[in-house]
Motif scaffolding. Structure first.
Motif, PDB file in Angstrom:
ATOM      1  N   ASP A  11       0.839  -1.207   0.000  1.00  0.00           N
ATOM      2  CA  ASP A  11       0.000   0.000   0.000  1.00  0.00           C
ATOM      3  C   ASP A  11       0.868   1.249   0.000  1.00  0.00           C
ATOM      4  O   ASP A  11       1.983   1.256   0.514  1.00  0.00           O
ATOM      5  N   LYS A  12       0.319   2.307  -0.584  1.00  0.00           N
ATOM      6  CA  LYS A  12       0.995   3.609  -0.615  1.00  0.00           C
ATOM      7  C   LYS A  12       0.069   4.661  -0.036  1.00  0.00           C
ATOM      8  O   LYS A  12      -1.152   4.516  -0.073  1.00  0.00           O
ATOM      9  N   MET A  13       0.654   5.729   0.473  1.00  0.00           N
ATOM     10  CA  MET A  13      -0.146   6.863   0.932  1.00  0.00           C
ATOM     11  C   MET A  13       0.677   8.133   0.829  1.00  0.00           C
ATOM     12  O   MET A  13       1.899   8.103   0.851  1.00  0.00           O
ATOM     13  N   LYS A  14      -0.026   9.224   0.692  1.00  0.00           N
ATOM     14  CA  LYS A  14       0.591  10.541   0.682  1.00  0.00           C
ATOM     15  C   LYS A  14       0.399  11.132   2.077  1.00  0.00           C
ATOM     16  O   LYS A  14      -0.715  11.149   2.593  1.00  0.00           O
ATOM     17  N   VAL A  15       1.472  11.592   2.683  1.00  0.00           N
ATOM     18  CA  VAL A  15       1.406  12.137   4.041  1.00  0.00           C
ATOM     19  C   VAL A  15       0.654  13.460   4.027  1.00  0.00           C
ATOM     20  O   VAL A  15       0.991  14.363   3.258  1.00  0.00           O
ATOM     21  N   LYS A  16      -0.373  13.545   4.863  1.00  0.00           N
ATOM     22  CA  LYS A  16      -1.119  14.799   5.009  1.00  0.00           C
ATOM     23  C   LYS A  16      -0.667  15.558   6.238  1.00  0.00           C
ATOM     24  O   LYS A  16      -0.588  16.780   6.226  1.00  0.00           O
ATOM     25  N   SER A  17      -0.372  14.822   7.321  1.00  0.00           N
ATOM     26  CA  SER A  17       0.076  15.487   8.536  1.00  0.00           C
ATOM     27  C   SER A  17       0.727  14.489   9.486  1.00  0.00           C
ATOM     28  O   SER A  17       0.601  13.285   9.335  1.00  0.00           O
ATOM     29  N   ILE A  18       1.423  15.053  10.469  1.00  0.00           N
ATOM     30  CA  ILE A  18       1.990  14.280  11.570  1.00  0.00           C
ATOM     31  C   ILE A  18       1.383  14.875  12.834  1.00  0.00           C
ATOM     32  O   ILE A  18       1.332  16.098  12.983  1.00  0.00           O
ATOM     33  N   GLN A  19       0.929  14.014  13.715  1.00  0.00           N
ATOM     34  CA  GLN A  19       0.277  14.461  14.949  1.00  0.00           C
ATOM     35  C   GLN A  19       1.126  15.519  15.656  1.00  0.00           C
ATOM     36  O   GLN A  19       2.308  15.315  15.909  1.00  0.00           O
ATOM     37  N   LYS A  20       0.493  16.657  15.984  1.00  0.00           N
ATOM     38  CA  LYS A  20       1.213  17.806  16.531  1.00  0.00           C
ATOM     39  C   LYS A  20       1.959  17.527  17.829  1.00  0.00           C
ATOM     40  O   LYS A  20       3.097  17.941  17.990  1.00  0.00           O
ATOM     41  N   ASP A  21       1.320  16.861  18.775  1.00  0.00           N
ATOM     42  CA  ASP A  21       1.915  16.681  20.097  1.00  0.00           C
ATOM     43  C   ASP A  21       2.752  15.408  20.230  1.00  0.00           C
ATOM     44  O   ASP A  21       3.113  15.005  21.323  1.00  0.00           O
ATOM     45  N   SER A  22       3.103  14.792  19.117  1.00  0.00           N
ATOM     46  CA  SER A  22       3.870  13.550  19.153  1.00  0.00           C
ATOM     47  C   SER A  22       5.330  13.813  19.542  1.00  0.00           C
ATOM     48  O   SER A  22       5.968  14.715  19.006  1.00  0.00           O
ATOM     49  N   PRO A  23       5.865  12.978  20.454  1.00  0.00           N
ATOM     50  CA  PRO A  23       7.274  13.139  20.831  1.00  0.00           C
ATOM     51  C   PRO A  23       8.247  12.748  19.720  1.00  0.00           C
ATOM     52  O   PRO A  23       9.423  13.090  19.778  1.00  0.00           O
ATOM     53  N   VAL A  24       7.774  12.044  18.690  1.00  0.00           N
ATOM     54  CA  VAL A  24       8.654  11.618  17.586  1.00  0.00           C
ATOM     55  C   VAL A  24       8.496  12.484  16.340  1.00  0.00           C
ATOM     56  O   VAL A  24       9.111  12.197  15.312  1.00  0.00           O
ATOM     57  N   LYS A  25       7.717  13.546  16.411  1.00  0.00           N
ATOM     58  CA  LYS A  25       7.459  14.390  15.231  1.00  0.00           C
ATOM     59  C   LYS A  25       8.760  14.935  14.634  1.00  0.00           C
ATOM     60  O   LYS A  25       8.991  14.840  13.438  1.00  0.00           O
ATOM     61  N   ARG A  26       9.625  15.487  15.453  1.00  0.00           N
ATOM     62  CA  ARG A  26      10.888  16.060  14.966  1.00  0.00           C
ATOM     63  C   ARG A  26      11.747  14.983  14.287  1.00  0.00           C
ATOM     64  O   ARG A  26      12.339  15.207  13.244  1.00  0.00           O
ATOM     65  N   LYS A  27      11.801  13.797  14.888  1.00  0.00           N
ATOM     66  CA  LYS A  27      12.577  12.683  14.329  1.00  0.00           C
ATOM     67  C   LYS A  27      12.049  12.300  12.948  1.00  0.00           C
ATOM     68  O   LYS A  27      12.823  12.109  12.013  1.00  0.00           O
ATOM     69  N   LEU A  28      10.734  12.197  12.806  1.00  0.00           N
ATOM     70  CA  LEU A  28      10.120  11.838  11.526  1.00  0.00           C
ATOM     71  C   LEU A  28      10.392  12.894  10.468  1.00  0.00           C
ATOM     72  O   LEU A  28      10.720  12.570   9.327  1.00  0.00           O
ATOM     73  N   LEU A  29      10.272  14.153  10.836  1.00  0.00           N
ATOM     74  CA  LEU A  29      10.549  15.244   9.895  1.00  0.00           C
ATOM     75  C   LEU A  29      12.011  15.213   9.447  1.00  0.00           C
ATOM     76  O   LEU A  29      12.309  15.389   8.264  1.00  0.00           O
ATOM     77  N   ASP A  30      12.921  14.955  10.385  1.00  0.00           N
ATOM     78  CA  ASP A  30      14.353  14.889  10.061  1.00  0.00           C
ATOM     79  C   ASP A  30      14.669  13.729   9.121  1.00  0.00           C
ATOM     80  O   ASP A  30      15.621  13.794   8.346  1.00  0.00           O
ATOM     81  N   MET A  31      13.866  12.658   9.177  1.00  0.00           N
ATOM     82  CA  MET A  31      14.082  11.498   8.305  1.00  0.00           C
ATOM     83  C   MET A  31      13.436  11.689   6.932  1.00  0.00           C
ATOM     84  O   MET A  31      13.509  10.806   6.093  1.00  0.00           O
ATOM     85  N   GLY A  32      12.792  12.828   6.705  1.00  0.00           N
ATOM     86  CA  GLY A  32      12.223  13.108   5.390  1.00  0.00           C
ATOM     87  C   GLY A  32      10.740  12.814   5.259  1.00  0.00           C
ATOM     88  O   GLY A  32      10.186  12.904   4.173  1.00  0.00           O
ATOM     89  N   ILE A  33      10.092  12.442   6.362  1.00  0.00           N
ATOM     90  CA  ILE A  33       8.654  12.192   6.326  1.00  0.00           C
ATOM     91  C   ILE A  33       7.956  13.520   6.595  1.00  0.00           C
ATOM     92  O   ILE A  33       7.764  13.921   7.736  1.00  0.00           O
ATOM     93  N   THR A  34       7.621  14.199   5.521  1.00  0.00           N
ATOM     94  CA  THR A  34       7.011  15.524   5.601  1.00  0.00           C
ATOM     95  C   THR A  34       5.682  15.512   4.852  1.00  0.00           C
ATOM     96  O   THR A  34       5.458  14.654   3.995  1.00  0.00           O
ATOM     97  N   PRO A  35       4.795  16.449   5.167  1.00  0.00           N
ATOM     98  CA  PRO A  35       3.527  16.511   4.430  1.00  0.00           C
ATOM     99  C   PRO A  35       3.763  16.618   2.923  1.00  0.00           C
ATOM    100  O   PRO A  35       4.627  17.362   2.470  1.00  0.00           O
ATOM    101  N   GLY A  36       3.024  15.798   2.166  1.00  0.00           N
ATOM    102  CA  GLY A  36       3.133  15.798   0.716  1.00  0.00           C
ATOM    103  C   GLY A  36       3.981  14.678   0.149  1.00  0.00           C
ATOM    104  O   GLY A  36       3.900  14.363  -1.033  1.00  0.00           O
ATOM    105  N   VAL A  37       4.817  14.048   0.969  1.00  0.00           N
ATOM    106  CA  VAL A  37       5.685  12.972   0.481  1.00  0.00           C
ATOM    107  C   VAL A  37       4.881  11.664   0.403  1.00  0.00           C
ATOM    108  O   VAL A  37       3.970  11.434   1.179  1.00  0.00           O
ATOM    109  N   GLU A  38       5.228  10.824  -0.580  1.00  0.00           N
ATOM    110  CA  GLU A  38       4.556   9.530  -0.716  1.00  0.00           C
ATOM    111  C   GLU A  38       5.365   8.451  -0.014  1.00  0.00           C
ATOM    112  O   GLU A  38       6.582   8.392  -0.128  1.00  0.00           O
TER     113      GLU A  38
END
Length: 72
Positions: A11-38
């Motif tokens: 399965d594939k999906m396009k990222v719309k958002s990452i939960q705001k209050d997540s403690p791993v949000k910064r880590k995910l963004l640093d790994m390239g998982i940003t809104p709009g990426v597939e």
């Protein structure tokens, strides 16, 4: 809106958002998982944790609790 942990292998999906209050949000963004990426799910462990994804041409392994905060 679906979350990454609910997808099956292939399965594939396009990222719309990452939960705001997540403690791993910064880590995910640093790994390239940003809104709009597939993201494509390429593998899962027997109980679904961890899961392997393909993002921006490279493979990552995420824990289920990390995948739960990624919405598509």
């Amino acid at each position: 809106m679906n979350t990454l942990d609910k997808l099956n292998i292939g399965d594939k999906m396009k990222v719309k958002s990452i939960q705001k209050d997540s403690p791993v949000k910064r880590k995910l963004l640093d790994m390239g998982i940003t809104p709009g990426v597939e993201i494509a799910v390429t593998g899962k462990a027997p109980f679904g944790d961890p899961l392997e994804i393909l993002v921006r041409g490279y493979k990552l392994t995420l824990r289920k609790n990390e995948a739960m905060v990624i919405k598509g």
